[in-house]
Design a protein around this motif. Structure first.
Motif, PDB file in Angstrom:
ATOM      1  N   ASP A  90       0.618  -1.413   0.467  1.00  0.00           N
ATOM      2  CA  ASP A  90      -0.065  -0.133   0.242  1.00  0.00           C
ATOM      3  C   ASP A  90       1.205   0.878   0.093  1.00  0.00           C
ATOM      4  OD1 ASP A  90      -1.877   1.637  -0.323  1.00  0.00           O
ATOM      5  OD2 ASP A  90      -3.409   0.775   1.824  1.00  0.00           O
ATOM      6  N   HIS A  91       0.114   2.282  -0.437  1.00  0.00           N
ATOM      7  CA  HIS A  91       0.725   3.698  -0.170  1.00  0.00           C
ATOM      8  C   HIS A  91       2.022   3.677  -1.230  1.00  0.00           C
ATOM      9  CE1 HIS A  91      -1.206   4.103   4.657  1.00  0.00           C
ATOM     10  NE2 HIS A  91      -1.790   4.011   3.209  1.00  0.00           N
ATOM     11  N   PRO A  92       2.303   3.759  -2.024  1.00  0.00           N
ATOM     12  CA  PRO A  92       3.299   3.346  -3.236  1.00  0.00           C
ATOM     13  C   PRO A  92       3.680   4.818  -3.353  1.00  0.00           C
ATOM     14  CG  PRO A  92       2.005   2.623  -5.146  1.00  0.00           C
ATOM     15  CD  PRO A  92       1.302   3.052  -3.173  1.00  0.00           C
ATOM     16  N   TRP A  93       5.483   5.399  -3.628  1.00  0.00           N
ATOM     17  CA  TRP A  93       5.495   6.626  -4.083  1.00  0.00           C
ATOM     18  C   TRP A  93       6.631   6.204  -5.170  1.00  0.00           C
ATOM     19  CZ3 TRP A  93       2.551  10.294  -3.875  1.00  0.00           C
ATOM     20  CH2 TRP A  93       2.961  11.786  -4.391  1.00  0.00           C
ATOM     21  N   ILE A  94       6.330   7.121  -5.825  1.00  0.00           N
ATOM     22  CA  ILE A  94       7.965   7.017  -6.803  1.00  0.00           C
ATOM     23  C   ILE A  94       9.331   8.378  -6.638  1.00  0.00           C
ATOM     24  CG2 ILE A  94       7.149   5.109  -8.284  1.00  0.00           C
ATOM     25  CD1 ILE A  94       6.566   7.230 -10.425  1.00  0.00           C
ATOM     26  N   ALA A  95      10.663   8.276  -7.852  1.00  0.00           N
ATOM     27  CA  ALA A  95      10.747   9.071  -7.222  1.00  0.00           C
ATOM     28  C   ALA A  95      12.139   9.130  -8.407  1.00  0.00           C
ATOM     29  CB  ALA A  95      11.850   9.790  -5.818  1.00  0.00           C
ATOM     30  N   VAL A  96      12.754  10.238  -9.370  1.00  0.00           N
ATOM     31  CA  VAL A  96      13.587   9.458 -10.448  1.00  0.00           C
ATOM     32  C   VAL A  96      14.504  11.021  -9.808  1.00  0.00           C
ATOM     33  CG1 VAL A  96      14.573   9.940 -12.630  1.00  0.00           C
ATOM     34  CG2 VAL A  96      11.659   9.012 -11.755  1.00  0.00           C
ATOM     35  N   ASP A  97      15.991   9.878  -9.865  1.00  0.00           N
ATOM     36  CA  ASP A  97      17.097  10.896  -9.948  1.00  0.00           C
ATOM     37  C   ASP A  97      17.272  11.528 -11.265  1.00  0.00           C
ATOM     38  OD1 ASP A  97      19.662  11.792  -9.389  1.00  0.00           O
ATOM     39  OD2 ASP A  97      20.661  10.216  -8.598  1.00  0.00           O
ATOM     40  N   LYS A  98      17.125  12.995 -10.865  1.00  0.00           N
ATOM     41  CA  LYS A  98      16.728  13.628 -12.561  1.00  0.00           C
ATOM     42  C   LYS A  98      17.864  14.774 -13.101  1.00  0.00           C
ATOM     43  CE  LYS A  98      11.989  14.576 -11.426  1.00  0.00           C
ATOM     44  NZ  LYS A  98      11.614  14.358 -10.296  1.00  0.00           N
TER      45      LYS A  98
END
Length: 407
Positions: free
Chosen positions: A195-203
């Motif tokens: 539950d409660h997924p989150w993504i982030a990219v090293d951009k």
């Protein structure tokens, strides 16, 4: 409530702009038109309802891509004679993860349901989280010269209803015109669910792990005592989410009723590649203070620090509404919707700073609190950054512009 979009969502939610010292001369953002982002066009409840929205922007084309829990596929509500029971049950097998795209700065929108979940034997389960990053070029390196990729993290529900929810990532190279099939990033073992997924990219180009995609989530236990025995995990991918590292547990091994709940927050990546994952520890504990915490990685998500305390938080009341007879969730006084004051971060593209905001109900009034760090390890309180008399703030979300202005 229908999902509504303005061009600077964070400014609407937080209702304040706090500008870092290095950018005091920078003016705050302006809010454009408040346009509906929906697929229903006037259908009855709940088919006219979206919730838990997320949004990102392709930095090359400027196209906006959003996501929400989209309920246009749900049946209409049936009547009920039992007080406080839901007359609107979810239809088994109905998709939930809606996507929306705008090529005119948010003026008009098209979209549909995120496709491809049959390829993994599931149906989309919502909880959208979106981010952008550079394309992986044919030479094996990431570069915006090859284009941008938009990632959409989502739950995947079992159908028929057996087994646990999974965490998945879909991607698009054309701003949502087409989507690759979802890939499982967060598996679930027997008796547990994601539950409660989150993504982030090293951009930011020049970072040691430029282009790396990160995914964090909470793992719940269906049959465990002690507030679901929630644990926080993270993984990463270096090939646009096609393959993933082994899950790494970031939180303690267990929690129980006196310790309170472990409320999932979000994650971000600082400009120097520092990965920071946030959550609330001891939420609603009758014994310990609730704490906003972060765990930090300086090696691209291979290892993380022990949780670091940012601040204490007072969440909205867990009890004291008519809905106690149905369930116990934190609620803003006078509202039936459940809320949680977990931390929401945003990275500054002009420095290594990360800002984090959260709601707080100290003194019986809901405000927005904030803190900032230049290394993810030491945090400085910014105090109250939004407070509106007679109103209670909840679900704030920060954003940092390319000139360092924070909304």
């Amino acid at each position: 409530m229908r999902l509504r979009l303005a061009l600077v969502i964070a400014a609407l939610i937080v209702a304040a702009v706090f500008v870092p010292a290095s950018a005091q001369a920078v003016s705050g953002p302006t809010v454009g038109a408040n346009n509906l982002v929906d697929l229903d066009h006037g259908l009855q409840f709940p088919q006219n309802k979206q919730n838990e929205p997320a949004i990102t922007r392709d930095p090359i084309t400027g196209v906006l891509v959003a996501g929400a829990n989209e309920e246009i596929s749900q049946p209409l509500c049936r009547g009920t004679s039992t007080p406080l029971t839901s007359p609107c049950p979810f239809k088994p097998g109905a998709p939930t993860s809606g996507f929306y795209r705008s090529t005119d700065g948010g003026g008009t929108w098209t979209g549909g349901y995120l496709p491809g979940f049959a390829s993994i034997g599931r149906t989309s389960g919502g909880d959208p989280t979106l981010d952008f990053g550079p394309r992986l070029c044919t030479n094996g390196a990431f570069s915006y010269g090859c284009g941008a990729v938009i990632y959409y993290g989502s739950l995947a529900d079992p159908f028929p209803e057996s087994g646990g929810e999974l965490g998945t990532v879909s991607r698009t190279h054309d701003d949502g015109l087409t989507w690759a099939d979802p890939v499982v990033a967060a598996p679930a073992s027997n008796g547990k669910f994601v539950d409660h997924p989150w993504i982030a990219v090293d951009k930011i180009a020049g970072s040691p792990h430029f282009g790396r995609l990160y995914f964090s989530w909470a793992q719940f236990c269906n049959n465990c005592a002690g507030n679901g025995n929630v644990k926080i995990f993270a993984v990463h991918s270096d090939d646009e989410g096609i393959t993933w590292s082994s899950p790494l547990q970031l939180s303690a091994a267990n929690n129980n009723t006196p310790q309170g709940f472990r409320e999932t927050g979000q994650m971000t990546v600082a400009s120097d590649g520092t990965v920071e994952v946030f959550w609330t520890e001891n939420a609603d504990s009758p014994k310990y203070p609730s704490l906003q915490v972060v765990t930090t990685s300086k090696d691209g998500g291979d290892t993380y620090t022990a949780p670091i305390t940012i601040a204490q938080v007072i969440d909205y009341p867990l009890r004291g509404t008519p809905f106690d007879a149905v369930d116990l969730f934190n609620r803003v006084p006078g509202m039936s919707a459940r809320v949680d004051c977990f931390p929401h971060p945003a990275a500054d593209p002009t420095s290594n700073k990360v800002y984090v905001v959260w709601c707080d109900f100290s003194g019986g009034h809901g405000t927005v609190q904030a803190a900032v760090s230049g290394d993810g390890l030491s945090w400085t309180s910014l105090g109250t950054v939004a407070s509106v008399s007679g109103r209670n703030a909840f679900f704030p979300e920060p954003a940092v512009a390319g000139n360092g202005a924070v909304a």
